[in-house]
Write a protein that holds these residues in place. Sequence first.
Motif, PDB file in Angstrom:
ATOM      1  N   ASP A 260       1.669 -10.945   8.565  1.00 50.51           N
ATOM      2  CA  ASP A 260       0.111 -10.670   8.805  1.00 50.51           C
ATOM      3  C   ASP A 260      -0.572 -10.907   7.520  1.00 50.51           C
ATOM      4  O   ASP A 260      -1.845 -10.498   7.862  1.00 50.51           O
ATOM      5  N   GLN A 261       0.098 -11.326   6.542  1.00 46.92           N
ATOM      6  CA  GLN A 261      -0.685 -11.424   5.214  1.00 46.92           C
ATOM      7  C   GLN A 261      -1.142 -13.076   4.975  1.00 46.92           C
ATOM      8  O   GLN A 261      -1.847 -13.241   4.146  1.00 46.92           O
TER       9      GLN A 261
ATOM     10  N   ASP B  23      -6.177  -9.375  -7.055  1.00 41.93           N
ATOM     11  CA  ASP B  23      -4.759  -9.166  -7.283  1.00 41.93           C
ATOM     12  C   ASP B  23      -3.866 -10.292  -8.097  1.00 41.93           C
ATOM     13  O   ASP B  23      -3.053 -10.240  -9.049  1.00 41.93           O
TER      14      ASP B  23
ATOM     15  N   GLY C 201      12.545 -12.094   8.090  1.00 44.76           N
ATOM     16  CA  GLY C 201      11.898 -10.769   8.819  1.00 44.76           C
ATOM     17  C   GLY C 201      10.442 -10.902   8.579  1.00 44.76           C
ATOM     18  O   GLY C 201       9.793  -9.790   8.677  1.00 44.76           O
ATOM     19  N   ALA C 202       9.660 -11.832   8.691  1.00 49.00           N
ATOM     20  CA  ALA C 202       8.361 -12.127   8.303  1.00 49.00           C
ATOM     21  C   ALA C 202       7.573 -11.423   9.596  1.00 49.00           C
ATOM     22  O   ALA C 202       6.278 -10.957   9.381  1.00 49.00           O
TER      23      ALA C 202
ATOM     24  N   GLN D 226       0.770  -1.207  -0.087  1.00 52.16           N
ATOM     25  CA  GLN D 226       0.061  -0.011  -0.121  1.00 52.16           C
ATOM     26  C   GLN D 226       0.952   1.164  -0.018  1.00 52.16           C
ATOM     27  O   GLN D 226       1.897   1.231   0.543  1.00 52.16           O
TER      28      GLN D 226
ATOM     29  N   MET E  73       5.360  -3.826  13.907  1.00 56.64           N
ATOM     30  CA  MET E  73       5.865  -2.516  13.348  1.00 56.64           C
ATOM     31  C   MET E  73       4.605  -1.977  12.224  1.00 56.64           C
ATOM     32  O   MET E  73       4.362  -2.803  11.290  1.00 56.64           O
TER      33      MET E  73
ATOM     34  N   HIS F  24      -6.495  -0.275  -2.544  1.00 56.08           N
ATOM     35  CA  HIS F  24      -6.563  -0.794  -1.074  1.00 56.08           C
ATOM     36  C   HIS F  24      -6.470   0.274  -0.072  1.00 56.08           C
ATOM     37  O   HIS F  24      -6.984   0.512   0.857  1.00 56.08           O
TER      38      HIS F  24
ATOM     39  N   GLN G  78      -7.853  -8.339  -2.617  1.00 57.25           N
ATOM     40  CA  GLN G  78      -6.341  -8.976  -2.662  1.00 57.25           C
ATOM     41  C   GLN G  78      -6.370 -10.233  -3.345  1.00 57.25           C
ATOM     42  O   GLN G  78      -5.323 -10.407  -4.047  1.00 57.25           O
TER      43      GLN G  78
ATOM     44  N   ILE H 157       8.426  -8.400  12.123  1.00 58.53           N
ATOM     45  CA  ILE H 157       9.031  -7.267  12.793  1.00 58.53           C
ATOM     46  C   ILE H 157       8.106  -6.596  13.692  1.00 58.53           C
ATOM     47  O   ILE H 157       7.130  -6.018  13.194  1.00 58.53           O
TER      48      ILE H 157
ATOM     49  N   TYR I 197     -11.759  -5.919   1.236  1.00 61.65           N
ATOM     50  CA  TYR I 197     -10.422  -5.692   1.044  1.00 61.65           C
ATOM     51  C   TYR I 197      -9.755  -6.951   0.553  1.00 61.65           C
ATOM     52  O   TYR I 197      -9.027  -7.029  -0.225  1.00 61.65           O
TER      53      TYR I 197
ATOM     54  N   VAL J 270       5.492 -12.181   1.295  1.00 64.98           N
ATOM     55  CA  VAL J 270       4.595 -11.425   2.345  1.00 64.98           C
ATOM     56  C   VAL J 270       5.083 -11.639   3.681  1.00 64.98           C
ATOM     57  O   VAL J 270       5.965 -12.586   3.682  1.00 64.98           O
ATOM     58  N   GLY J 271       4.783 -10.542   4.467  1.00 67.39           N
ATOM     59  CA  GLY J 271       5.044 -10.861   5.728  1.00 67.39           C
ATOM     60  C   GLY J 271       4.019 -11.639   6.501  1.00 67.39           C
ATOM     61  O   GLY J 271       2.947 -11.882   5.836  1.00 67.39           O
TER      62      GLY J 271
ATOM     63  N   GLY K  75      10.316  -7.820   5.787  1.00 67.23           N
ATOM     64  CA  GLY K  75       9.186  -8.680   5.659  1.00 67.23           C
ATOM     65  C   GLY K  75       8.833  -9.307   4.124  1.00 67.23           C
ATOM     66  O   GLY K  75       8.414 -10.308   4.012  1.00 67.23           O
TER      67      GLY K  75
ATOM     68  N   GLY L 163       9.313  -2.940   8.647  1.00 65.36           N
ATOM     69  CA  GLY L 163       8.875  -4.261   8.516  1.00 65.36           C
ATOM     70  C   GLY L 163       8.294  -4.653   7.002  1.00 65.36           C
ATOM     71  O   GLY L 163       8.680  -5.559   6.551  1.00 65.36           O
ATOM     72  N   ASN L 164       8.138  -3.516   6.272  1.00 60.43           N
ATOM     73  CA  ASN L 164       7.812  -3.698   4.860  1.00 60.43           C
ATOM     74  C   ASN L 164       9.186  -4.257   4.120  1.00 60.43           C
ATOM     75  O   ASN L 164       9.045  -5.294   3.445  1.00 60.43           O
TER      76      ASN L 164
HETATM   77  P1  TYM Z   1       1.382  -3.561   3.705  1.00 60.54           P
HETATM   78  O1  TYM Z   1       1.065  -2.479   2.616  1.00 60.54           O
HETATM   79  O2  TYM Z   1       0.580  -3.595   4.894  1.00 60.54           O
HETATM   80  O3  TYM Z   1       2.773  -4.208   3.625  1.00 60.54           O
HETATM   81  C1  TYM Z   1       3.613  -4.412   2.690  1.00 60.54           C
HETATM   82  C2  TYM Z   1       4.189  -5.982   2.997  1.00 60.54           C
HETATM   83  O4  TYM Z   1       4.961  -5.544   4.101  1.00 60.54           O
HETATM   84  C3  TYM Z   1       4.783  -6.691   4.957  1.00 60.54           C
HETATM   85  N1  TYM Z   1       4.857  -6.054   6.326  1.00 60.54           N
HETATM   86  C4  TYM Z   1       5.671  -6.652   7.304  1.00 60.54           C
HETATM   87  N2  TYM Z   1       6.420  -7.775   7.448  1.00 60.54           N
HETATM   88  C5  TYM Z   1       6.976  -8.046   8.621  1.00 60.54           C
HETATM   89  N3  TYM Z   1       6.829  -7.343   9.796  1.00 60.54           N
HETATM   90  C6  TYM Z   1       5.984  -6.344   9.781  1.00 60.54           C
HETATM   91  N4  TYM Z   1       5.931  -5.409  10.999  1.00 60.54           N
HETATM   92  C7  TYM Z   1       5.363  -5.769   8.646  1.00 60.54           C
HETATM   93  N5  TYM Z   1       4.604  -5.036   8.180  1.00 60.54           N
HETATM   94  C8  TYM Z   1       4.255  -4.981   7.100  1.00 60.54           C
HETATM   95  C9  TYM Z   1       3.505  -6.876   4.794  1.00 60.54           C
HETATM   96  O5  TYM Z   1       3.051  -8.228   5.104  1.00 60.54           O
HETATM   97  C10 TYM Z   1       3.165  -7.152   3.066  1.00 60.54           C
HETATM   98  O6  TYM Z   1       3.885  -8.200   2.797  1.00 60.54           O
HETATM   99  N6  TYM Z   1      -2.599  -6.203   1.916  1.00 60.54           N
HETATM  100  C11 TYM Z   1      -1.413  -5.927   1.724  1.00 60.54           C
HETATM  101  C12 TYM Z   1      -1.109  -5.560   0.108  1.00 60.54           C
HETATM  102  C13 TYM Z   1      -1.738  -6.271  -0.846  1.00 60.54           C
HETATM  103  C14 TYM Z   1      -1.125  -7.519  -1.293  1.00 60.54           C
HETATM  104  C15 TYM Z   1      -1.822  -7.935  -2.372  1.00 60.54           C
HETATM  105  C16 TYM Z   1      -0.082  -8.224  -0.771  1.00 60.54           C
HETATM  106  C17 TYM Z   1      -2.633  -5.945  -1.802  1.00 60.54           C
HETATM  107  N7  TYM Z   1      -2.893  -7.219  -2.686  1.00 60.54           N
HETATM  108  C18 TYM Z   1      -1.649  -9.154  -2.975  1.00 60.54           C
HETATM  109  C19 TYM Z   1       0.321  -9.581  -1.452  1.00 60.54           C
HETATM  110  C20 TYM Z   1      -0.588  -9.884  -2.677  1.00 60.54           C
HETATM  111  C21 TYM Z   1      -0.893  -5.192   2.743  1.00 60.54           C
HETATM  112  O7  TYM Z   1      -1.684  -4.203   3.214  1.00 60.54           O
HETATM  113  O8  TYM Z   1       0.446  -4.750   2.823  1.00 60.54           O
END
Ligand code: TYM
Length: 324
Positions: free
Chosen positions: A146-147, A132, A179-180, A8, A192, A42, A129, A182, A125, A143-144, A20, A16-17
Amino acid sequence: MRIFSGIQPTGVLHLGNYFGAIRQWVELQEGNECIYCIVDYHALTNEDTEPDELRRARRELALDLIACGIDPERTILFVQSDVPEHTELCWILGCVTSYGDLTRMTQFKQKAAEREFVNGGLFYYPVLQAADILLYLADHVPVGEDQLQHLELARRIARRFNYRFGRLFPEPQPILGKGARIMSLADPDRKMSKSYGPEHYVGLMEPEDSIRKKIRSAVTDIGLTPGQEMSPGVANLFTILELVAPQEVVEELRREHREGKLLYKHLKEVLYEHLMKTLAPIRERRAELAAREDIDEVLAAGADRARKIAREVLGEARARVGLD
Ligand code: TYM
């Protein structure tokens, strides 16, 4: 493998991004067909998204991603809303998605609990996703942690569509890195994230003294006795350290911790140094890219390439359900 992932445009790319997801995105470009998407549809589910800020954040994020090592020549890098096929497939998939499943999404429940006005987009939402990913017939999604639930739902949606209309979509599997997960430095029980406020994330492009201050004031625990279990805050600092420092540095500090000799101030200093060393080339490249004026064209070219695939798959999905 065909890889798809999204992020996003929220205005800040944080550790984290990066650890992760983005670091894996960069590595996976070697030998795979990668498609990475800036998911602005999104982002509209966040009520505070201002139109001008969204326009700016999209471009900034694209530059950040390129600075991190995403190569828009090799990889398809594009903005979601440039490919409106995403929303149409979202609708079709929504009609094979269980309402019960959507009500069980923990991110939805958490976000809905924090808001007075809960928009319908927030509920839908995870379907967007899934669209997508499935729109590109992607089989792997870095992905991290949280997904993971959203990905599990994407697989259920793919399965239900395939069962009802004949096999079209692969069931996409997550790719999780070291770092999936953080956590926030200020509150290590939460991930984070930008949404909890500036003390809860460290931005990749943040000024050095601000990063130093956040690491210095990271929550640890009081005192240390030999053999003591690591508190969540200290464990999180070690998680990040492992991502940026050589193994022997980490091992030495772990040993000091086990023996009850570790000074957290020292741990934080070492972490800060190695983190900045890791981020330095990215930050330098980002500063150079600031002058790059062709970013709109780069993204438009990415959208053209994405759209070729998207049109074909959406056309097939429409035909399967009888919309042709
Ligand atoms: P978003 O934008 O919140 O985060 C992008 C990516 O960063 C990872 N992430 C983390 N990983 C480890 N520790 C953390 N604290 C942390 N914070 C964020 C997220 O897991 C993600 O991989 N819904 C998704 C965006 C999305 C998406 C998709 C992802 C939309 N369509 C299709 C994969 C496939 C999101 O909000 O990510």
